[in-house]
Design a protein around this motif. Structure first.
Motif, PDB file in Angstrom:
ATOM      1  N   SER A 114     -16.738  -4.353 -16.192  1.00  0.00           N
ATOM      2  CA  SER A 114     -17.293  -3.604 -15.068  1.00  0.00           C
ATOM      3  C   SER A 114     -16.142  -2.865 -14.396  1.00  0.00           C
ATOM      4  O   SER A 114     -15.063  -3.422 -14.218  1.00  0.00           O
ATOM      5  CB  SER A 114     -17.951  -4.541 -14.059  1.00  0.00           C
ATOM      6  N   ALA A 115     -16.374  -1.606 -14.015  1.00  0.00           N
ATOM      7  CA  ALA A 115     -15.319  -0.824 -13.376  1.00  0.00           C
ATOM      8  C   ALA A 115     -15.851  -0.183 -12.101  1.00  0.00           C
ATOM      9  O   ALA A 115     -16.985   0.296 -12.066  1.00  0.00           O
ATOM     10  CB  ALA A 115     -14.800   0.255 -14.326  1.00  0.00           C
TER      11      ALA A 115
ATOM     12  N   MET B  91     -12.648  -4.244 -13.298  1.00  0.00           N
ATOM     13  CA  MET B  91     -11.510  -3.346 -13.151  1.00  0.00           C
ATOM     14  C   MET B  91     -11.715  -2.489 -11.903  1.00  0.00           C
ATOM     15  O   MET B  91     -12.756  -1.835 -11.749  1.00  0.00           O
ATOM     16  CB  MET B  91     -11.372  -2.437 -14.367  1.00  0.00           C
ATOM     17  N   LEU B  92     -10.741  -2.491 -11.011  1.00  0.00           N
ATOM     18  CA  LEU B  92     -10.767  -1.663  -9.810  1.00  0.00           C
ATOM     19  C   LEU B  92      -9.676  -0.608  -9.939  1.00  0.00           C
ATOM     20  O   LEU B  92      -8.541  -0.921 -10.302  1.00  0.00           O
ATOM     21  CB  LEU B  92     -10.522  -2.510  -8.561  1.00  0.00           C
ATOM     22  N   ALA B  93     -10.022   0.635  -9.634  1.00  0.00           N
ATOM     23  CA  ALA B  93      -9.045   1.719  -9.728  1.00  0.00           C
ATOM     24  C   ALA B  93      -9.155   2.570  -8.466  1.00  0.00           C
ATOM     25  O   ALA B  93     -10.185   3.196  -8.220  1.00  0.00           O
ATOM     26  CB  ALA B  93      -9.288   2.557 -10.979  1.00  0.00           C
TER      27      ALA B  93
ATOM     28  N   ASN C 126      -9.475 -12.555 -12.762  1.00  0.00           N
ATOM     29  CA  ASN C 126     -10.437 -11.831 -13.587  1.00  0.00           C
ATOM     30  C   ASN C 126     -10.620 -10.380 -13.155  1.00  0.00           C
ATOM     31  O   ASN C 126     -11.531  -9.703 -13.638  1.00  0.00           O
ATOM     32  CB  ASN C 126     -11.799 -12.540 -13.542  1.00  0.00           C
ATOM     33  N   THR C 127      -9.767  -9.907 -12.240  1.00  0.00           N
ATOM     34  CA  THR C 127      -9.908  -8.558 -11.699  1.00  0.00           C
ATOM     35  C   THR C 127      -8.617  -7.775 -11.908  1.00  0.00           C
ATOM     36  O   THR C 127      -7.580  -8.113 -11.340  1.00  0.00           O
ATOM     37  CB  THR C 127     -10.237  -8.603 -10.197  1.00  0.00           C
ATOM     38  N   GLY C 128      -8.697  -6.724 -12.730  1.00  0.00           N
ATOM     39  CA  GLY C 128      -7.556  -5.836 -12.913  1.00  0.00           C
ATOM     40  C   GLY C 128      -7.552  -4.762 -11.839  1.00  0.00           C
ATOM     41  O   GLY C 128      -8.595  -4.394 -11.309  1.00  0.00           O
ATOM     42  N   MET C 129      -6.360  -4.249 -11.507  1.00  0.00           N
ATOM     43  CA  MET C 129      -6.233  -3.236 -10.453  1.00  0.00           C
ATOM     44  C   MET C 129      -5.326  -2.121 -10.936  1.00  0.00           C
ATOM     45  O   MET C 129      -4.220  -2.372 -11.433  1.00  0.00           O
ATOM     46  CB  MET C 129      -5.659  -3.873  -9.181  1.00  0.00           C
TER      47      MET C 129
ATOM     48  N   LEU D 145     -13.460  -0.468  -1.965  1.00  0.00           N
ATOM     49  CA  LEU D 145     -12.945  -0.941  -3.243  1.00  0.00           C
ATOM     50  C   LEU D 145     -12.041  -2.154  -3.055  1.00  0.00           C
ATOM     51  O   LEU D 145     -12.140  -3.139  -3.788  1.00  0.00           O
ATOM     52  CB  LEU D 145     -12.211   0.198  -3.942  1.00  0.00           C
ATOM     53  N   ARG D 146     -11.179  -2.110  -2.038  1.00  0.00           N
ATOM     54  CA  ARG D 146     -10.246  -3.215  -1.816  1.00  0.00           C
ATOM     55  C   ARG D 146     -10.930  -4.456  -1.256  1.00  0.00           C
ATOM     56  O   ARG D 146     -10.369  -5.548  -1.329  1.00  0.00           O
ATOM     57  CB  ARG D 146      -9.097  -2.747  -0.923  1.00  0.00           C
ATOM     58  N   CYS D 147     -12.124  -4.298  -0.717  1.00  0.00           N
ATOM     59  CA  CYS D 147     -12.891  -5.480  -0.317  1.00  0.00           C
ATOM     60  C   CYS D 147     -13.348  -6.281  -1.537  1.00  0.00           C
ATOM     61  O   CYS D 147     -13.584  -7.495  -1.434  1.00  0.00           O
ATOM     62  CB  CYS D 147     -14.119  -5.070   0.500  1.00  0.00           C
ATOM     63  N   LEU D 148     -13.464  -5.616  -2.678  1.00  0.00           N
ATOM     64  CA  LEU D 148     -14.013  -6.274  -3.865  1.00  0.00           C
ATOM     65  C   LEU D 148     -13.106  -7.361  -4.429  1.00  0.00           C
ATOM     66  O   LEU D 148     -13.566  -8.216  -5.182  1.00  0.00           O
ATOM     67  CB  LEU D 148     -14.328  -5.237  -4.947  1.00  0.00           C
TER      68      LEU D 148
END
Length: 265
Positions: free
Chosen positions: A195-196, A164-166, A78-81, A44-47
């Motif tokens: 996209s999540a 969105m990355l969670a 453009n990427t929420g975390m 996930l953190r690679c994204l």
């Protein structure tokens, strides 16, 4: 929307992520499922390159490979975390925390000064969407764990992200609160066409909310299926003591759809 090409991560002699090629598409709610140490958080953190791969490449539609600083900065805007432990400023109010999601839209110098009134309006709207407008002026350390995680979601939404990355966003919550928080996260992502990619270890939550489930064990993708194909046999492969040697199963090719449109800010 975002594609990994033979991405590999090593920590010393340990391979945390075996060579992995995956594509994540616009509007899709993807769950990374597996036990602790399976490689979910690493993938996930690679994204957004919070974890730099040792080999392979990452491509984002509209930006190409993330090789330049400019491309990476644009991708991160453009990427929420959303984090497991919230990563909020305890002595600041919910509103002050959410408005920090707007900082990436400005230069470092401009962000040292109060942000425009429009950004406060965006932050208040995001708090309203997660049901916490009435807590806008409450300090974070006065909120429950579930409320703090909803503030974290609001902060990520304030970026107006496309992705969105969670990372284990409900691991520290009780089952009932975890279900509510994940339902909220899925709903707002669906409403906005975001996209999540969400890492979880709860199989039932994956079945309930995912459009797609990617199972990992020992740093390797062992299946990639729709949630209704998440059988007991497949999930048991995630918790074996030895690495799974079978080739990953897929329900769709890992490629960009031809009609993919970038979501609006």
């Amino acid at each position: 929307m975002i594609k990994l090409n033979d991405v590999t991560v090593r920590f010393g002699d340990t391979i945390a992520l075996q060579p992995t090629s995956l594509a994540f598409h616009r509007g899709q709610f993807t769950v990374l499922l597996g036990a602790s140490g399976a490689g979910k958080s690493t993938l996930l953190r690679c994204l957004n390159l919070m974890q730099m791969p040792g080999a392979g490449s990452i491509e984002v539609e509209g930006l190409g490979p993330l090789r330049s600083g400019a491309a990476l900065r644009a991708h991160r805007r453009n990427t929420g975390m959303v984090f497991q432990q919230h990563q909020l400023i305890a002595r600041r109010t919910a509103l002050q925390n959410v408005i920090t999601g707007r900082v990436g839209h400005y230069t470092s110098l401009r962000s040292l000064f109060p942000l425009p009134h429009r950004d406060q309006e965006i932050a208040l709207h995001c708090l309203e969407r997660v049901g916490l407008l009435h807590k806008a002026l409450a300090r974070i350390d006065q909120l429950s764990g579930g409320q703090q995680q909803r503030v974290g979601i609001a902060r990520a939404l304030a970026q107006q992200p496309r992705l969105m990355l969670a990372d284990e966003p409900v691991a520290s919550l009780d089952p009932a609160t975890a279900d509510k928080v994940l339902a909220l996260l899925q709903r707002v992502c669906k409403e906005d066409g975001i996209s999540a990619v969400v890492s979880l270890h709860q199989v039932e939550l994956a079945k309930r909310y995912a459009d797609r489930v990617i199972g990992l064990a020992h740093g390797r993708v062992v299946f990639d299926v729709a949630p209704d194909a998440l059988t007991a046999e497949r999930t048991s492969a995630l918790y074996e003591n030895r690495p799974h040697q079978a080739a990953p199963e897929t329900h769709a090719p890992h490629s960009f759809p031809l009609n993919l449109a970038i979501a609006k800010d």
